[in-house]
Design a protein around this motif. Structure first.
Motif, short mmCIF file in Angstrom:
data_model
loop_
_atom_site.label_atom_id
_atom_site.label_comp_id
_atom_site.label_asym_id
_atom_site.label_seq_id
_atom_site.Cartn_x
_atom_site.Cartn_y
_atom_site.Cartn_z
N SER A 17 5.36 -13.93 8.83
CA SER A 17 4.07 -13.68 9.46
C SER A 17 3.45 -14.98 9.92
CB SER A 17 3.13 -13.00 8.46
OG SER A 17 2.87 -13.85 7.39
N LYS A 257 6.88 -2.02 17.31
CA LYS A 257 7.23 -3.36 16.82
C LYS A 257 8.74 -3.45 16.75
CE LYS A 257 4.71 -4.61 13.42
NZ LYS A 257 4.13 -4.75 12.06
N THR A 273 8.50 1.12 14.17
CA THR A 273 9.14 -0.18 14.02
C THR A 273 10.64 0.00 14.07
OG1 THR A 273 7.33 -1.10 12.69
CG2 THR A 273 9.48 -2.14 12.46
N GLU A 293 -2.43 0.94 12.09
CA GLU A 293 -2.30 -0.50 12.30
C GLU A 293 -2.83 -0.88 13.67
OE1 GLU A 293 1.09 -4.03 12.28
OE2 GLU A 293 1.65 -1.93 12.21
N PRO A 296 0.30 -4.27 17.37
CA PRO A 296 0.96 -5.47 16.88
C PRO A 296 1.09 -6.55 17.95
CG PRO A 296 2.54 -3.68 17.15
CD PRO A 296 1.17 -3.09 17.32
N ASP A 301 1.26 -9.27 13.85
CA ASP A 301 1.70 -9.01 12.47
C ASP A 301 3.16 -8.58 12.51
OD1 ASP A 301 2.18 -8.23 9.90
OD2 ASP A 301 0.41 -6.96 9.72
N HIS A 302 4.05 -9.50 12.13
CA HIS A 302 5.48 -9.21 12.19
C HIS A 302 6.00 -8.49 10.96
CE1 HIS A 302 6.47 -11.78 15.71
NE2 HIS A 302 5.45 -12.49 15.30
#
Length: 314
Positions: A17, A257, A273, A293, A296, A301-302
């Motif tokens: 992150s 993501k 994701t 969330e 992203p 936010d990885h």
């Protein structure tokens, strides 16, 4: 991370992150008061005023760059800093008939007017998402990810105007200088961050939505020699980690993501994701999608999927 600049701090890009500061770097309030203008001000004019204020500050702090900064940002040059004809950054400007002048004259805003809305959105993206970006002027003049995107916008206009040899020549030059290869026909939205940018490849029929963040060594490519619509379609707010490869006419939904190093050959639904090689879809430990969330591509936010998907914590 500022594109094109060496760094000694920790690597990023999907595997770890961002360690974002609690507050922006300490700069005079009149230079960078916030990441967004007051409600009473026009956004483009406000960003341009910040760029000029930062350029004045940097010129005072680093006299060796003063002539370049004053010329690049079109500030009134103090007599003591006026460059001589032999040293002026514009003294070697190409003649009006050259490809460079014919290209830039058709798209660059006057240096005394605010930049376009898309340019401003890209500047704000870098300033708000990249903890190493300390000012708008640094991004405007030095960040190769930002510069590569702006050059692509030029080549895309040329491509649409059927000036394709010039568009391809510009693409080739940008690839040489910035190590970023974006086909002029690719459609790219606004608020784009190419973080570090080295090795990014975006194919001819690719589409990238708004507020997307892409790390270095990302490929949006085809799967072979097929012609036609053959490249990925990236939705708004997507985050693509370093070294990720997305191949074929697949759709990556809004807010999705893509983990670092992943190879994606399938559609990724919105707010899902994808990780691994070949990539697989993962959600929370209970199987739900990451519905609550932030986008992203904006939050950068990885690693939230790791906390949600397994007992491994970081």
């Amino acid at each position: 991370m500022p594109a094109g600049q060496p760094h000694a701090h920790e690597p990023d890009g999907g595997g770890a992150s961002h360690r974002r500061p609690q507050s922006p770097p300490s700069l005079p309030a009149e230079v960078v008061p916030a990441f967004a203008p007051p409600e009473s001000e026009d956004e483009e004019s406000w960003v341009w005023s910040q760029i000029k204020a930062e350029a004045r500050r940097d010129a005072d702090a680093e006299p060796a760059l003063a002539s370049f900064l004053y010329a690049s940002v079109a500030l009134p040059t103090p007599p003591s800093r006026a460059p001589s004809p032999s040293t002026s950054p514009t003294s070697s400007a190409p003649p009006p008939s050259s490809p460079r002048s014919s290209t830039t004259s058709s798209w660059l805003p006057s240096p005394r007017t605010p930049p376009s809305a898309r340019v401003v959105a890209d500047l704000l993206a870098a300033r708000s998402r990249d903890p190493a970006c300390v000012g708008f002027s640094q991004c405007l003049l030095n960040f190769k990810g930002f510069l590569a995107i702006q050059a692509h916008r030029v080549s895309h206009v040329l491509w649409a105007q059927q000036r394709r040899p010039l568009a391809l020549a510009l693409q080739s030059r940008v690839a040489d200088v910035f190590a970023v290869d974006i086909h002029p026909a690719a459609v790219v939205g606004k608020g784009i961050l190419l973080d570090h940018a080295t090795g990014v490849v975006i194919g001819e029929t690719a589409v990238v939505g708004d507020n997307v963040s892409i790390l270095h060594h990302v490929t949006l490519g085809g799967t072979g020699k097929a012609v036609g619509d053959r490249h990925p379609k990236i939705g708004d707010g997507v985050l693509i980690g370093a070294g990720a490869t997305i191949l074929g006419n697949v759709k990556i939904g809004a807010g999705a993501k893509i983990g670092a190093g992943s190879v994606v050959l399938i559609d990724v639904p919105a707010r899902n994701t994808a990780v691994g090689n070949p990539a697989r879809l993962i959600g929370r430990k209970n199987g739900e999608v990451e519905k609550d969330e932030d986008m992203p591509g904006e939050s950068m936010d990885h690693t939230s999927f790791i906390r949600q998907w397994s007992d491994y914590t970081i």
